[in-house]
Design a protein around this motif. Structure first.
Motif, PDB file in Angstrom:
ATOM      1  N   LEU A 161       0.818  -1.220   0.000  1.00 11.86           N
ATOM      2  CA  LEU A 161       0.000   0.000   0.000  1.00 11.86           C
ATOM      3  C   LEU A 161       0.857   1.278   0.000  1.00 11.86           C
ATOM      4  CD1 LEU A 161      -2.973  -0.908   2.383  1.00 11.86           C
ATOM      5  CD2 LEU A 161      -3.026  -0.653  -0.094  1.00 11.86           C
ATOM      6  N   ASP A 162       2.112   1.154  -0.386  1.00 14.10           N
ATOM      7  CA  ASP A 162       3.011   2.319  -0.544  1.00 14.10           C
ATOM      8  C   ASP A 162       3.237   3.106   0.743  1.00 14.10           C
ATOM      9  OD1 ASP A 162       3.069   1.680  -3.268  1.00 14.10           O
ATOM     10  OD2 ASP A 162       1.345   2.973  -3.698  1.00 14.10           O
ATOM     11  N   MET A 163       3.203   2.411   1.881  1.00 16.51           N
ATOM     12  CA  MET A 163       3.496   3.095   3.151  1.00 16.51           C
ATOM     13  C   MET A 163       5.011   3.200   3.353  1.00 16.51           C
ATOM     14  SD  MET A 163       0.740   1.382   5.705  1.00 16.51           S
ATOM     15  CE  MET A 163      -0.752   0.656   5.078  1.00 16.51           C
ATOM     16  N   CYS A 164       5.769   2.437   2.593  1.00 16.89           N
ATOM     17  CA  CYS A 164       7.234   2.467   2.584  1.00 16.89           C
ATOM     18  C   CYS A 164       7.669   1.662   1.353  1.00 16.89           C
ATOM     19  CB  CYS A 164       7.811   1.824   3.854  1.00 16.89           C
ATOM     20  SG  CYS A 164       7.273   0.124   4.107  1.00 16.89           S
ATOM     21  N   PRO A 165       8.851   1.950   0.820  1.00 14.57           N
ATOM     22  CA  PRO A 165       9.284   1.166  -0.346  1.00 14.57           C
ATOM     23  C   PRO A 165       9.827  -0.217   0.031  1.00 14.57           C
ATOM     24  CG  PRO A 165      10.882   2.881   0.147  1.00 14.57           C
ATOM     25  CD  PRO A 165       9.751   3.075   1.108  1.00 14.57           C
ATOM     26  N   ILE A 166      10.398  -0.324   1.224  1.00 16.54           N
ATOM     27  CA  ILE A 166      10.944  -1.612   1.688  1.00 16.54           C
ATOM     28  C   ILE A 166      10.563  -1.798   3.155  1.00 16.54           C
ATOM     29  CG2 ILE A 166      12.966  -3.123   1.497  1.00 16.54           C
ATOM     30  CD1 ILE A 166      14.633  -0.922   0.566  1.00 16.54           C
ATOM     31  N   ALA A 167      10.327  -3.063   3.515  1.00 15.92           N
ATOM     32  CA  ALA A 167      10.067  -3.371   4.924  1.00 15.92           C
ATOM     33  C   ALA A 167      10.792  -4.659   5.285  1.00 15.92           C
ATOM     34  CB  ALA A 167       8.567  -3.526   5.161  1.00 15.92           C
ATOM     35  N   LEU A 168      11.099  -4.778   6.569  1.00 11.96           N
ATOM     36  CA  LEU A 168      11.703  -6.022   7.045  1.00 11.96           C
ATOM     37  C   LEU A 168      10.635  -6.889   7.697  1.00 11.96           C
ATOM     38  CD1 LEU A 168      15.118  -4.990   8.673  1.00 11.96           C
ATOM     39  CD2 LEU A 168      14.548  -5.414   6.282  1.00 11.96           C
ATOM     40  N   GLY A 169      10.764  -8.184   7.449  1.00 14.81           N
ATOM     41  CA  GLY A 169       9.944  -9.175   8.122  1.00 14.81           C
ATOM     42  C   GLY A 169      10.871 -10.232   8.697  1.00 14.81           C
ATOM     43  N   THR A 170      10.322 -11.291   9.207  1.00 12.42           N
ATOM     44  CA  THR A 170      11.155 -12.430   9.591  1.00 12.42           C
ATOM     45  C   THR A 170      10.471 -13.702   9.116  1.00 12.42           C
ATOM     46  OG1 THR A 170      10.102 -12.641  11.766  1.00 12.42           O
ATOM     47  CG2 THR A 170      12.126 -11.326  11.660  1.00 12.42           C
ATOM     48  N   GLU A 171      11.270 -14.721   8.949  1.00 13.95           N
ATOM     49  CA  GLU A 171      10.818 -16.015   8.417  1.00 13.95           C
ATOM     50  C   GLU A 171      11.228 -17.129   9.344  1.00 13.95           C
ATOM     51  OE1 GLU A 171      10.338 -18.103   5.478  1.00 13.95           O
ATOM     52  OE2 GLU A 171       9.737 -16.616   3.976  1.00 13.95           O
ATOM     53  N   THR A 172      10.336 -18.064   9.578  1.00 13.92           N
ATOM     54  CA  THR A 172      10.712 -19.322  10.220  1.00 13.92           C
ATOM     55  C   THR A 172      10.238 -20.475   9.337  1.00 13.92           C
ATOM     56  OG1 THR A 172      10.523 -18.243  12.357  1.00 13.92           O
ATOM     57  CG2 THR A 172      10.597 -20.638  12.395  1.00 13.92           C
ATOM     58  N   GLY A 173       9.075 -20.260   8.682  1.00 14.62           N
ATOM     59  CA  GLY A 173       8.566 -21.309   7.784  1.00 14.62           C
ATOM     60  C   GLY A 173       7.846 -20.761   6.560  1.00 14.62           C
ATOM     61  N   GLY A 174       8.046 -19.478   6.264  1.00 13.40           N
ATOM     62  CA  GLY A 174       7.382 -18.893   5.091  1.00 13.40           C
ATOM     63  C   GLY A 174       6.774 -17.535   5.376  1.00 13.40           C
ATOM     64  N   GLY A 184       1.119  -9.538  -3.525  1.00 16.03           N
ATOM     65  CA  GLY A 184       1.582  -9.209  -4.875  1.00 16.03           C
ATOM     66  C   GLY A 184       2.904  -8.476  -4.944  1.00 16.03           C
ATOM     67  N   ILE A 185       3.832  -8.795  -4.006  1.00 18.65           N
ATOM     68  CA  ILE A 185       5.142  -8.119  -4.007  1.00 18.65           C
ATOM     69  C   ILE A 185       6.270  -9.156  -3.893  1.00 18.65           C
ATOM     70  CG2 ILE A 185       4.244  -5.958  -3.032  1.00 18.65           C
ATOM     71  CD1 ILE A 185       5.247  -6.895  -0.277  1.00 18.65           C
ATOM     72  N   TYR A 186       7.512  -8.676  -3.885  1.00 19.86           N
ATOM     73  CA  TYR A 186       8.654  -9.566  -3.704  1.00 19.86           C
ATOM     74  C   TYR A 186       8.903  -9.816  -2.216  1.00 19.86           C
ATOM     75  CZ  TYR A 186       9.924  -8.711  -8.593  1.00 19.86           C
ATOM     76  OH  TYR A 186       9.931  -8.643  -9.964  1.00 19.86           O
ATOM     77  N   PHE A 213      10.887  -7.346   2.160  1.00 15.00           N
ATOM     78  CA  PHE A 213       9.763  -7.101   1.254  1.00 15.00           C
ATOM     79  C   PHE A 213      10.070  -5.880   0.387  1.00 15.00           C
ATOM     80  CE2 PHE A 213       7.609  -8.990   4.965  1.00 15.00           C
ATOM     81  CZ  PHE A 213       6.833  -9.965   4.349  1.00 15.00           C
ATOM     82  N   SER A 214       9.729  -5.975  -0.880  1.00 13.37           N
ATOM     83  CA  SER A 214       9.897  -4.810  -1.759  1.00 13.37           C
ATOM     84  C   SER A 214       8.983  -4.938  -2.964  1.00 13.37           C
ATOM     85  CB  SER A 214      11.349  -4.713  -2.244  1.00 13.37           C
ATOM     86  OG  SER A 214      11.616  -5.797  -3.128  1.00 13.37           O
ATOM     87  N   LYS A 215       8.813  -3.804  -3.667  1.00 18.75           N
ATOM     88  CA  LYS A 215       8.033  -3.859  -4.907  1.00 18.75           C
ATOM     89  C   LYS A 215       8.955  -3.991  -6.112  1.00 18.75           C
ATOM     90  CE  LYS A 215       5.906  -0.208  -3.868  1.00 18.75           C
ATOM     91  NZ  LYS A 215       5.381   0.615  -2.821  1.00 18.75           N
ATOM     92  N   SER A 216      10.258  -3.726  -5.895  1.00 18.45           N
ATOM     93  CA  SER A 216      11.178  -3.887  -7.021  1.00 18.45           C
ATOM     94  C   SER A 216      12.303  -4.831  -6.619  1.00 18.45           C
ATOM     95  CB  SER A 216      11.743  -2.525  -7.459  1.00 18.45           C
ATOM     96  OG  SER A 216      12.969  -2.267  -6.807  1.00 18.45           O
ATOM     97  N   ILE A 217      12.816  -5.527  -7.613  1.00 20.15           N
ATOM     98  CA  ILE A 217      13.865  -6.509  -7.347  1.00 20.15           C
ATOM     99  C   ILE A 217      15.181  -5.810  -6.975  1.00 20.15           C
ATOM    100  CG2 ILE A 217      14.625  -6.896  -9.776  1.00 20.15           C
ATOM    101  CD1 ILE A 217      13.989  -9.538  -7.112  1.00 20.15           C
ATOM    102  N   GLU A 218      15.393  -4.619  -7.564  1.00 23.63           N
ATOM    103  CA  GLU A 218      16.616  -3.851  -7.242  1.00 23.63           C
ATOM    104  C   GLU A 218      16.628  -3.479  -5.757  1.00 23.63           C
ATOM    105  OE1 GLU A 218      14.795  -3.257  -9.872  1.00 23.63           O
ATOM    106  OE2 GLU A 218      16.121  -3.230 -11.620  1.00 23.63           O
ATOM    107  N   ASP A 219      15.470  -3.086  -5.235  1.00 23.84           N
ATOM    108  CA  ASP A 219      15.384  -2.692  -3.820  1.00 23.84           C
ATOM    109  C   ASP A 219      15.691  -3.873  -2.906  1.00 23.84           C
ATOM    110  OD1 ASP A 219      14.631  -0.218  -4.636  1.00 23.84           O
ATOM    111  OD2 ASP A 219      12.636  -0.233  -3.736  1.00 23.84           O
ATOM    112  N   ASN A 220      15.184  -5.037  -3.282  1.00 23.09           N
ATOM    113  CA  ASN A 220      15.391  -6.223  -2.457  1.00 23.09           C
ATOM    114  C   ASN A 220      16.881  -6.584  -2.408  1.00 23.09           C
ATOM    115  OD1 ASN A 220      14.820  -8.863  -1.188  1.00 23.09           O
ATOM    116  ND2 ASN A 220      12.722  -8.390  -1.776  1.00 23.09           N
ATOM    117  N   ALA A 221      17.510  -6.539  -3.591  1.00 25.46           N
ATOM    118  CA  ALA A 221      18.935  -6.880  -3.689  1.00 25.46           C
ATOM    119  C   ALA A 221      19.781  -5.876  -2.904  1.00 25.46           C
ATOM    120  CB  ALA A 221      19.352  -6.915  -5.158  1.00 25.46           C
TER     121      ALA A 221
END
Lengths: 472, 91
Positions: A161-174, A184-186, A213-221
């Motif tokens: 929802l464009d509240m930020c271009p990138i956000a951090l999450g955490t994963e343990t199983g998905g 619908g994002i990366y 999390f990001s909407k563009s692959i460049e941001d994620n990298a």
């Protein structure tokens, strides 16, 4: 120009060139968060965000050129940021204030990011829908009546929802890939050991990773370049060199492996046709698609739901009514403090997993469940290594289908756990996996595909994702 | 699973449940255990149990600077003289 539609890479460029100020950028994103409060993606906007943006403008004027200079970021509510509340989506920690920064927080700040706030999550990262947060449900950004996925649902919704271009999450199983798919994002889960977990509240320490999390692959990298690398405060964090992930390599000669067992598992599911379309799309792009096998992948879900609760039961023993803010007021003895504080502080799903964890660890069952699951983990690692002898990247769906409706899952918890069937393997074997948006379901909601790479080969999956983006 | 076994697990987990909650857990547990039971079919003969951390990779056991007491105790529900306060546990 709509500032909130810009990628992190574009924002940094415009701020460094003087076209935008960091303050102006942060103001735009804060407005976007306030406009979308109904989604309950962000639990708290940090009151110093604007002041930090002004400081950043001064720093940039003095020549600072950090990799995230002026970029607004939101962090999941289980990542410590000194002086801020970090509640893990739990009533138990509603007043817990971080006393130091997580390594990832330090790295964000060192490269010039401005942290806007903390995102909602399933309590202690246990869930696949963000319905298990003590602070209310987060809604899907595309269909308000559905879940955003979880456990990092707040972070995924915030980016979508464009509240930020990138956000951090955490994963343990998905917990990053599944919400990324639903929104619908990366969403990247890096290799185990790629990013430090120091200052990230532990769920299952042999599986946990910080994700992006990001909407563009460049941001994620770019974000992985900032966060990855050894850390003396986390002995499980690898000393392996950090690649230049943003410098994508040529992907046209990559061999893509399709596990035969995955084709079998998708039969009759909503993701089946979309996965077949994706395979056809790759072939049409000229990529070589080869069959591979992960023979025991169907055991991954059971393995995960033994290992993760076992470690959770141990990790959550620290929440005892003595150290972390919550203590039941009526408790008279130490035992009562433990029991009453935990019973009133934890939600139903957390209690269920602690109970399951203690069951598989208890005498008489330890060998049959926990040790057996550890052995299956070894089996799956060997099978993935073998599969990677004949391909560079494996592919599989991220989820069974589209995001499900809020409150629609039956009361049997195992029905919800089945949501994780395609994602848990990457955590169990420690490989990186990136969920990319591809295709739509029957209600035109987004679906995702996982690009599952060799351990520490995030560069190849980013390069493939970039190749796919260009060919669409 | 017997209710007595669920009660034992609750004791191990340091959790309290009402009778209704315990009964609900018993039904959940049947389903959870049947999921976990799938692992019993795995053929893992000769497979060693994986260790998450290789002990050789650990840093040297040296004293390092740590967070001050005041910081550690900042989130304690009850603290006094650099200590967490709990009820007396010895007779």
């Amino acid at each position: 120009m709509e500032i909130t539609k810009l990628s992190a890479v574009e924002i940094r460029k415009k701020i460094l060139s003087g076209e935008l100020s960091c303050k102006q950028t942060v103001e735009s994103f804060l407005k976007q968060i306030e406009k979308n409060t109904a989604y309950n993606a962000v639990l708290e906007i940090f009151d110093d965000a604007l002041a930090k943006a002004e400081e950043m403008d001064k720093k940039i004027a003095a020549g600072f050129k950090g990799k995230l200079a002026g970029v607004p970021v939101i962090i999941k509510d289980n990542i410590l940021y000194e002086g801020k509340i970090c509640s893990c989506g739990s009533k138990f920690l509603k007043n817990y204030r971080a006393q130091y920064n997580a390594t990832v927080t330090d790295r964000l700040l060192a490269e010039g990011a401005v942290i806007l706030g903390r995102a909602n999550m399933d309590e202690f990262a246990m869930g696949s829908s963000t319905e298990n947060s003590a602070f209310g449900i987060t809604h899907n950004p595309i269909d308000f009546d559905r879940v955003p996925g979880g456990s990092s649902g707040g972070s995924a919704c915030a980016v979508a929802l464009d509240m930020c271009p990138i956000a951090l999450g955490t994963e343990t199983g998905g917990s990053v890939r599944q919400p990324a798919s639903y929104c619908g994002i990366y969403g990247l889960k890096p290799s185990y050991g790629r990013i430090s977990r120091y200052g990230v509240v532990a769920f299952a320490s042999s599986l946990d990773q910080v994700g992006i999390f990001s909407k563009s692959i460049e941001d994620n990298a770019l974000m992985l370049e900032v966060l990855a690398g050894e850390d003396e405060n986390d002995e499980t964090c690898s000393k392996q060199k950090v690649d230049d992930y943003s410098n994508f390599s040529d992907a046209k000669n990559l061999k893509i492996g399709v596990p035969a067992e995955i084709l079998k598992m998708t039969k009759g599911l909503e993701c089946e046709a979309n996965f077949a379309n994706f395979v056809d799309f790759l072939k049409a792009c000229g990529l070589q698609v080869v069959p591979v096998s992960i023979k025991d992948i169907e055991l991954a879900l059971a393995t995960y739901y033994i290992l993760a609760p076992a470690e959770a039961a141990s990790n959550l023993a620290r929440f005892d009514g003595v150290k972390y803010t919550t203590r039941n007021a009526d408790a008279k003895t130490l035992q009562q403090i433990y029991k009453k504080s935990r019973s009133e502080g934890f939600g139903k799903e957390v209690k269920r997993r602690i109970m399951l964890g203690n069951y598989v660890l208890s005498s008489g069952y330890y060998d049959a469940y926990y040790n057996k699951a550890k052995a299956v983990q070894g089996l799956l690692i060997d099978e993935c290594n073998k599969a990677f002898e004949s391909c560079d990247v494996m592919i599989m769906p991220t989820t069974l289908g589209e995001a499900f409706k809020i409150g629609s899952k039956p009361s049997d918890p195992v029905e919800t756990y089945k949501e994780d069937v395609f994602t848990v393997t990457a955590n169990i074997v420690g490989c990186p996996s990136l969920s990319i948006p591809f295709g739509k379901g029957k209600n035109l909601l987004p679906l995702g595909i996982q690009l599952f790479g060799k351990k520490f080969d995030e560069k190849t999956i980013f390069s493939l994702a970039k190749f796919i983006e260009e060919k669409r | 699973m017997e209710l007595s076994e669920i009660k034992h697990l609750a004791e191990l987990s340091k959790l309290e449940f009402s009778q209704t909650e315990l009964e609900a857990f018993a039904s959940d547990f049947a389903s959870l255990v049947s999921l976990a039971d799938n692992i019993k079919n795995a053929d893992v003969k000769g497979k060693r149990v994986l260790q998450s951390i290789k002990l050789g990779d650990l840093r040297k056991d040296e004293t390092k600077k740590s967070l001050p007491c005041k910081v550690i105790l900042a989130n304690a529900p009850l603290a006094k003289k650099d200590s967490f306060v709990v009820p007396r546990v010895v007779e």
